[in-house]
Design a protein around this motif. Sequence first.
Motif, PDB file in Angstrom:
ATOM      1  N   ASP A  54       0.580   6.307  -1.410  1.00  0.00           N
ATOM      2  CA  ASP A  54      -0.181   5.680  -2.708  1.00  0.00           C
ATOM      3  C   ASP A  54       0.057   4.179  -2.515  1.00  0.00           C
ATOM      4  N   HIS A  55       1.301   3.607  -2.080  1.00  0.00           N
ATOM      5  CA  HIS A  55       1.583   2.092  -2.303  1.00  0.00           C
ATOM      6  C   HIS A  55       0.761   1.430  -1.168  1.00  0.00           C
ATOM      7  N   ASP A  58      -3.231   1.546  -1.618  1.00  0.00           N
ATOM      8  CA  ASP A  58      -3.403   0.401  -2.417  1.00  0.00           C
ATOM      9  C   ASP A  58      -3.785  -0.928  -1.753  1.00  0.00           C
ATOM     10  N   GLU A  63      -8.538   5.212   0.781  1.00  0.00           N
ATOM     11  CA  GLU A  63      -8.333   6.258   0.219  1.00  0.00           C
ATOM     12  C   GLU A  63      -6.950   6.740   0.676  1.00  0.00           C
ATOM     13  N   GLN A  64      -6.051   7.444  -0.231  1.00  0.00           N
ATOM     14  CA  GLN A  64      -4.839   8.155   0.046  1.00  0.00           C
ATOM     15  C   GLN A  64      -4.971   9.412   1.164  1.00  0.00           C
ATOM     16  N   HIS A  82      -2.980  13.140  -8.407  1.00  0.00           N
ATOM     17  CA  HIS A  82      -2.519  11.772  -8.318  1.00  0.00           C
ATOM     18  C   HIS A  82      -0.935  11.653  -8.541  1.00  0.00           C
ATOM     19  N   ASP A 132      -0.256  -7.914  -6.390  1.00  0.00           N
ATOM     20  CA  ASP A 132       0.088  -7.541  -7.495  1.00  0.00           C
ATOM     21  C   ASP A 132       0.581  -8.793  -8.542  1.00  0.00           C
TER      22      ASP A 132
END
Length: 168
Positions: A54-55, A58, A63-64, A82, A132
Amino acid sequence: MTGIELLTRAYEQIRDLGHRAVEGLTADQLNGRIASNANTISWLIWHLTRVQDDHVADVAGTEQVWTASGWAERFDLPLDVHATGYGHSIAEVGKVRVDSGELLTGYLDAVTDATLSFLETLSDGDLDRVVDRSYDPPVTLGVRLLSVIGDDLQHVGQAAFASGLTSD
């Protein structure tokens, strides 16, 4: 050694430790609990891999692996596609069940490969890029990648500990 080389080695080590933690375990050992409110080995390895997937996806803008390569279907968990395990209740932890360690390590290998491929595209200077802004101070790529390593190492250590308790 560069920062990217250190990150690469850390992610390789997480993969290797994950393999060792599940090696030779039965489905009952992988899905069992060492205490009634403990996380299972299956959940720990699945969760650390989901968080990494996921991280890293991102920050890489991809895409994962979970959805892009069919791992969600292979695991066929009764959870939202998810879900990463973050905030899971003890009941949700119990829904992550596998028949063998090969499913867990296959997904871990695929995510590690994606992570290492992403790292190959980076230079040390890229690690200062803010990824972020919702935190104060804003989170850089380097900090995000290190936080995943820290979380993953904690969980793989927990899985290794639980694995050691299941051995004869």
